[in-house]
Write a protein that holds these residues in place. Structure first.
Motif, mmCIF file in Angstrom:
data_model
loop_
_atom_site.group_PDB
_atom_site.id
_atom_site.type_symbol
_atom_site.label_atom_id
_atom_site.label_comp_id
_atom_site.label_asym_id
_atom_site.label_seq_id
_atom_site.Cartn_x
_atom_site.Cartn_y
_atom_site.Cartn_z
ATOM 1 N N PHE A 138 24.163 55.958 78.776
ATOM 2 C CA PHE A 138 22.885 55.372 78.355
ATOM 3 C C PHE A 138 22.522 55.747 76.923
ATOM 4 C CE2 PHE A 138 22.057 54.789 82.906
ATOM 5 C CZ PHE A 138 21.422 53.558 82.894
ATOM 6 N N PHE A 139 22.639 57.026 76.570
ATOM 7 C CA PHE A 139 21.997 57.546 75.364
ATOM 8 C C PHE A 139 22.957 58.014 74.274
ATOM 9 C CE2 PHE A 139 19.071 58.524 78.950
ATOM 10 C CZ PHE A 139 18.039 57.674 78.579
ATOM 11 N N LYS A 140 24.246 57.819 74.435
ATOM 12 C CA LYS A 140 25.208 58.283 73.423
ATOM 13 C C LYS A 140 24.979 57.582 72.091
ATOM 14 C CE LYS A 140 29.441 56.872 73.674
ATOM 15 N NZ LYS A 140 30.842 56.649 74.098
ATOM 16 N N ASN A 141 25.050 58.362 71.001
ATOM 17 C CA ASN A 141 25.019 57.755 69.671
ATOM 18 C C ASN A 141 26.413 57.806 69.068
ATOM 19 O OD1 ASN A 141 25.376 60.381 68.715
ATOM 20 N ND2 ASN A 141 23.211 60.676 68.265
ATOM 21 N N GLY A 142 26.524 57.562 67.785
ATOM 22 C CA GLY A 142 27.841 57.481 67.167
ATOM 23 C C GLY A 142 28.422 58.801 66.734
#
Length: 595
Positions: A138-142
């Motif tokens: 859901f919340f992973k960024n780069g």
């Protein structure tokens, strides 16, 4: 003297107790003594660290290296502060969630209790770090590369690291998983509490908050404290969740530093870290016992039955039930459905029908996908891991349940003697040892042949042994509680009839304790199927399990393969749980939620 000893040992309880004490001493006390000694003596491999190394001689070098050197802050002090802060925060948040839910289910007239109780138990059936995988989805960024999470894909806004990784997601995901322990412990205490106490206070004009603060809260305090200590010791030694959510932002805990130290061949430094985790756990439990010991005892369960009076929620009854069901569905079922959907997606972030595939389930090798890793069902490594997991969980569950019952028999039949007390106390010691610390101890103990036992490192046998030892505190307590309900006169009558001890145990005690055995088997099987912290240091390519294979895929970034195996683990655990409830009459929620 010899005749007296011989006559004393002729009693089956004494003979079994002595044999059990020797076994427990070898598998629990002796490993701890060995790991303590290794931290105070030079070893041959220490020569690569310093020229001062003198193998076999006493030294404080390793303690100074961990506690008072240039690397102490990053190796010990910062991780231990992270561990303590996570442990405390998870314990408090789990307490709020679990106790609040237990009170609503047990002490109010809220509807849908059976549904809510079932949803509450689902997190217990899952590996503790599965919610971490869902959080990243859901919340992973780069920050760690790959496709960003669903939220960023939809909103096109990169989430801050504090939301995606580190302290906050670690605490939230672990609290959602661990709150079920508070729910079960406090729910059982509330269900056995006589509601006439609250009614009497209400008649005298006491307000609801006053009743909760002055009556309900003190009565369930022992259960709350037990749950707090259980969650705290579990949280500070957790490895999977901090490794997945903490590593990208260098948020390390003692458990992750212990693992990396072992992998870096800093074995003695890892032993020092293991001992610090054990000391923290022992100090926490000691403080808990002192607090409980000082509290006054209240009798709330008597032979006189009384109807339970539930607290009316009035017009809030149905809204509270709906909100609770929705919230628990979002935390228990939605993450599983998302992970299941992800396992059918060829490319992450593309939710079109054309992107759906069975490749990660049954596809062949494709060099353009996950460096040619085959689909799970066609992968021989998965088949090996599945076979190992089922074998370890099944054998360990049977052994732990039977050994727990036998040791519980010794404890209850000789509870006033030194033997019964010694068996009870020693069998409880693994509760004080974080799983990853116990694994570190067993590496040092079984890497080479000792006495008549060959080297067990790298074998399935070692994984079974450590699983049984780790679960003994729970199975022995369960066995003791079950044996206390069986009178001695049944055994005495069979003994007069000429039945030997094994016959009495097989024909009388085992059938009467069938439900307890099934419950113990269920608890150990579920724990073993989802266990990772306890065995991650011990597995080899030949002894790979489903959980360690899943974690390997997660670290490699093979998210779809990770999700496929997670679904397999969940399906196995749920099927075994349903079978145990249906045919074995074992239920984790017995007495809670109208069961």
């Amino acid at each position: 003297m010899t005749n007296r000893m011989y006559n004393w040992l002729r009693n089956p309880v004494h003979l079994i107790g002595v044999a059990a004490l020797f076994l427990l001493s070898y598998t629990i006390i002796w490993p701890v003594m060995r790991i303590v000694s290794t931290t105070f003596f030079w070893r041959q491999q220490d020569a690569r660290l310093t020229g001062e190394a003198n193998p076999g001689h006493f030294t404080l070098y390793h303690w100074e290296r961990v506690l008072n050197s240039d690397m102490s802050y990053s190796l010990f002090y910062k991780p231990i502060m992270h561990s303590l802060s996570v442990g405390f925060a998870v314990s408090v948040l789990s307490m709020v969630l679990g106790c609040g839910l237990a009170w609503l289910v047990v002490r109010t007239n809220m509807p849908l209790k059976k549904t809510i109780t079932f949803l509450a138990v689902i997190p217990y059936l899952l590996p503790s770090w599965i919610l971490s995988q869902a959080w990243l989805t859901f919340f992973k960024n780069g920050k760690i590369g790959g496709t960003p999470g669903i939220l960023q894909s939809l909103l096109h806004v990169s989430l801050p690291d504090a939301v995606s990784y580190g302290f906050v997601p670690i605490v939230i995901t672990m609290s959602i998983h661990d709150s079920v322990f508070f729910f079960l412990l406090v729910g059982a205490a509330l269900s056995s509490m006589n509601s006439q106490l609250e009614e009497a206070a209400s008649v005298t004009g006491a307000r609801r908050l006053t009743i909760l603060r002055r009556i309900v809260f003190p009565l369930v305090m022992p259960s709350i404290l037990s749950g707090f200590i259980l969650i705290f010791t579990k949280a500070i030694s957790s490895y999977g969740v901090p490794a997945l959510l903490g590593a990208p932002v260098n948020f390390h805990m003692i458990s992750t530093m212990l693992y990396s130290s072992m992998r870096s061949r800093l074995t003695t430094e890892a032993n020092v870290l293991s001992l610090t985790l054990m000391l923290i756990s022992m100090l926490t439990i000691y403080m808990n016992q002192r607090v409980i010991g000082r509290r006054r005892s209240f009798v709330t369960v008597t032979g006189k039955d009384s109807a339970k009076t539930l607290t009316p929620l009035g017009r809030w009854k149905h809204p509270v039930a709906i909100v609770t069901v929705v919230a628990m569905t979002l935390t228990a079922l939605v993450p599983l459905l998302i992970l299941l959907l992800q396992s059918f997606m060829l490319k992450e972030g593309d939710y079109s029908l054309n992107n759906l595939t069975l490749h990660y389930w049954s596809g062949g090798s494709d060099p353009d996908i996950n460096t040619g890793e085959k689909g799970v069902l066609r992968n021989p490594i998965f088949k090996l891991a599945l076979r190992n997991s089922l074998y370890i969980a099944g054998v360990a569950a049977v052994l732990a349940a039977v050994i727990g019952l036998v040791l519980g028999y010794v404890v209850t039949r000789s509870k006033q003697s030194w033997l019964g007390k010694a068996v009870d106390q020693v069998s409880f010691l693994p509760y004080l040892m974080p799983g990853i610390s116990l694994a570190a101890i067993y590496i040092s103990m079984f890497a080479k042949p000792t006495l008549l036992i060959p080297a067990l490192y790298g074998t399935i046998t070692l994984l079974i042994v450590i699983t049984v030892v780790k679960e003994l505190p729970f199975t022995v307590k369960a066995g003791s509680a079950s044996m206390m309900q069986i009178g001695r006169e049944l055994e005495e009558a069979a003994q007069i009839g000429g039945a030997g001890w094994f016959t009495r145990f097989r024909r009388i005690l085992l059938p009467l304790n069938r439900k307890s055995l099934v419950s113990a088997f269920l608890l150990v099987f579920i724990s073993a199927m989802k266990e990772m912290e306890l065995i991650i240091l011990l597995v080899t390519p030949r002894t790979e399990t489903l959980t360690t294979l899943t974690f390997y895929y997660a670290e490699k970034g093979y998210e779809q393969l990770t999700n496929v195996i997670l679904m397999m683990i969940i399906a196995i655990v749920i099927v075994v749980y349903i079978v145990a409830v249906r045919f074995g009459k074992a239920d984790l929620t017995q007495g809670i939620g109208g069961q």
